[in-house]
Design a protein around this motif. Sequence first.
Motif, PDB file in Angstrom:
ATOM      1  N   SER A  69       0.828  -1.202   0.000  1.00 23.70           N
ATOM      2  CA  SER A  69       0.000   0.000   0.000  1.00 23.70           C
ATOM      3  C   SER A  69       0.861   1.251   0.000  1.00 23.70           C
ATOM      4  O   SER A  69       0.517   2.267  -0.605  1.00 23.70           O
ATOM      5  CB  SER A  69      -0.938   0.005   1.210  1.00 23.70           C
ATOM      6  OG  SER A  69      -0.207   0.167   2.423  1.00 23.70           O
ATOM      7  N   ARG A  70       2.016   1.173   0.674  1.00 24.30           N
ATOM      8  CA  ARG A  70       2.939   2.304   0.674  1.00 24.30           C
ATOM      9  C   ARG A  70       3.663   2.431  -0.668  1.00 24.30           C
ATOM     10  O   ARG A  70       3.930   3.550  -1.139  1.00 24.30           O
ATOM     11  CB  ARG A  70       3.965   2.139   1.802  1.00 24.30           C
ATOM     12  CG  ARG A  70       3.387   2.263   3.193  1.00 24.30           C
ATOM     13  CD  ARG A  70       2.836   3.648   3.473  1.00 24.30           C
ATOM     14  NE  ARG A  70       1.429   3.803   3.080  1.00 24.30           N
ATOM     15  CZ  ARG A  70       0.817   4.962   2.921  1.00 24.30           C
ATOM     16  NH1 ARG A  70       1.470   6.085   3.073  1.00 24.30           N
ATOM     17  NH2 ARG A  70      -0.454   5.017   2.591  1.00 24.30           N
ATOM     18  N   VAL A  89      -5.488   6.902   6.216  1.00 24.79           N
ATOM     19  CA  VAL A  89      -5.703   5.452   6.106  1.00 24.79           C
ATOM     20  C   VAL A  89      -6.214   4.896   7.438  1.00 24.79           C
ATOM     21  O   VAL A  89      -7.156   4.105   7.481  1.00 24.79           O
ATOM     22  CB  VAL A  89      -4.405   4.738   5.680  1.00 24.79           C
ATOM     23  CG1 VAL A  89      -4.607   3.223   5.671  1.00 24.79           C
ATOM     24  CG2 VAL A  89      -3.955   5.209   4.304  1.00 24.79           C
ATOM     25  N   LEU A 288      -7.151   6.512  -1.578  1.00 22.72           N
ATOM     26  CA  LEU A 288      -6.761   5.118  -1.352  1.00 22.72           C
ATOM     27  C   LEU A 288      -6.875   4.323  -2.641  1.00 22.72           C
ATOM     28  O   LEU A 288      -7.914   4.353  -3.314  1.00 22.72           O
ATOM     29  CB  LEU A 288      -7.633   4.470  -0.276  1.00 22.72           C
ATOM     30  CG  LEU A 288      -7.198   4.647   1.181  1.00 22.72           C
ATOM     31  CD1 LEU A 288      -7.328   6.102   1.604  1.00 22.72           C
ATOM     32  CD2 LEU A 288      -8.036   3.765   2.106  1.00 22.72           C
ATOM     33  N   ALA A 292      -4.425  -0.310  -0.922  1.00 26.67           N
ATOM     34  CA  ALA A 292      -4.689   0.389   0.344  1.00 26.67           C
ATOM     35  C   ALA A 292      -6.054  -0.005   0.904  1.00 26.67           C
ATOM     36  O   ALA A 292      -6.207  -0.183   2.119  1.00 26.67           O
ATOM     37  CB  ALA A 292      -4.611   1.900   0.138  1.00 26.67           C
ATOM     38  N   TYR A 295      -5.737  -3.334   2.460  1.00 24.42           N
ATOM     39  CA  TYR A 295      -5.096  -3.185   3.778  1.00 24.42           C
ATOM     40  C   TYR A 295      -6.096  -2.697   4.821  1.00 24.42           C
ATOM     41  O   TYR A 295      -6.103  -3.184   5.953  1.00 24.42           O
ATOM     42  CB  TYR A 295      -3.928  -2.209   3.673  1.00 24.42           C
ATOM     43  CG  TYR A 295      -3.335  -1.824   4.999  1.00 24.42           C
ATOM     44  CD1 TYR A 295      -2.515  -2.708   5.703  1.00 24.42           C
ATOM     45  CD2 TYR A 295      -3.599  -0.573   5.570  1.00 24.42           C
ATOM     46  CE1 TYR A 295      -1.971  -2.356   6.931  1.00 24.42           C
ATOM     47  CE2 TYR A 295      -3.062  -0.223   6.789  1.00 24.42           C
ATOM     48  CZ  TYR A 295      -2.248  -1.112   7.469  1.00 24.42           C
ATOM     49  OH  TYR A 295      -1.721  -0.767   8.690  1.00 24.42           O
TER      50      TYR A 295
END
Length: 317
Positions: A69-70, A89, A288, A292, A295
């Motif tokens: 996600s990063r 997030v 997002l 993301a 996650y």
Amino acid sequence: MSRVRQRSPRNSVDGDDDMSTGSASPAPLLPSSTKDVTPSKEGFSLLKGALLAGVVVQNAALNVTARWSRVEALHREARGECHASPGAVVLVIELMKIVLALVLLAVEIKGNPVISVMKTTVTHPLDCLKVIVPAVLYVIQNQLLLVAAANLEAPVLGLFGQLKILTTALFSVALLGRTLGKRRWVALVVLTAGIATVQTSQMHSDGSGDAGEKNVPLGLMMISVVASLSGFAGVYFEKVLKGSPISLWTRNVHLALFSVATVGLQVVSGDFEEACPHSLIEYLVQGLGPVAWAYVVIQAAGGLLIAAVIKYADNIL
């Protein structure tokens, strides 16, 4: 006959008092309610096994999605697209926890969960405030986890994340007065060492791997702080859960509400990226990406899963 008639009403009244007392006082109901709620020894072992399996799967998926996600956010930033901050997030995660906890509470009570939470809050206001401490710690912990994920690959992130096993054991002894036998201490050390042995090759990276940025010292420092916060917050929350009659899902609603208030203030007071809309809802939705969102779902469901572990087993299951 008059005496008999006088005794008969008196006896019937005493009997009625006994029955009414039995129905009103919680003490006589404990044996029957305990039978209904407390699972058998075999059933409890199966429950603990299912919870353990769920935690293993959730942790593995969490580390992978946290890292990617990063990486996804980094790519979105390079393309000039909107990307949500770690705080945003976490805010979405906590909002999803509220929804999931309310659904589970509705299933449990077979009624309106919002009204139930409000009644509990009014009836036990001081008891509800006890979750402020873990709520704030979880907000900090989850944001630092994303910072660590931005600087460590998933295997290394998973490796050092296992430090929370030892920190949890230490806080369990300190805060709960729990006594761990030699076998359990040895098992904890062997477990941590075994994971380190299996994944140690991942730490000697030559720069290859995924396309994300890496700052290993910063990442290791962040994940170490995360492990410490996780251990303390988990044990504190266990103490709150097991010392109160409030429902598990009601506790999670309170926990998430305080977390939303904490991180929401941070997100609203911060500056949005130029590519992001200024509307908070649009920012959370557009900021997002697919990974993301995966996650967020895994983290939100995992938070409720961990709460169930704490309630029905313990932190070092």
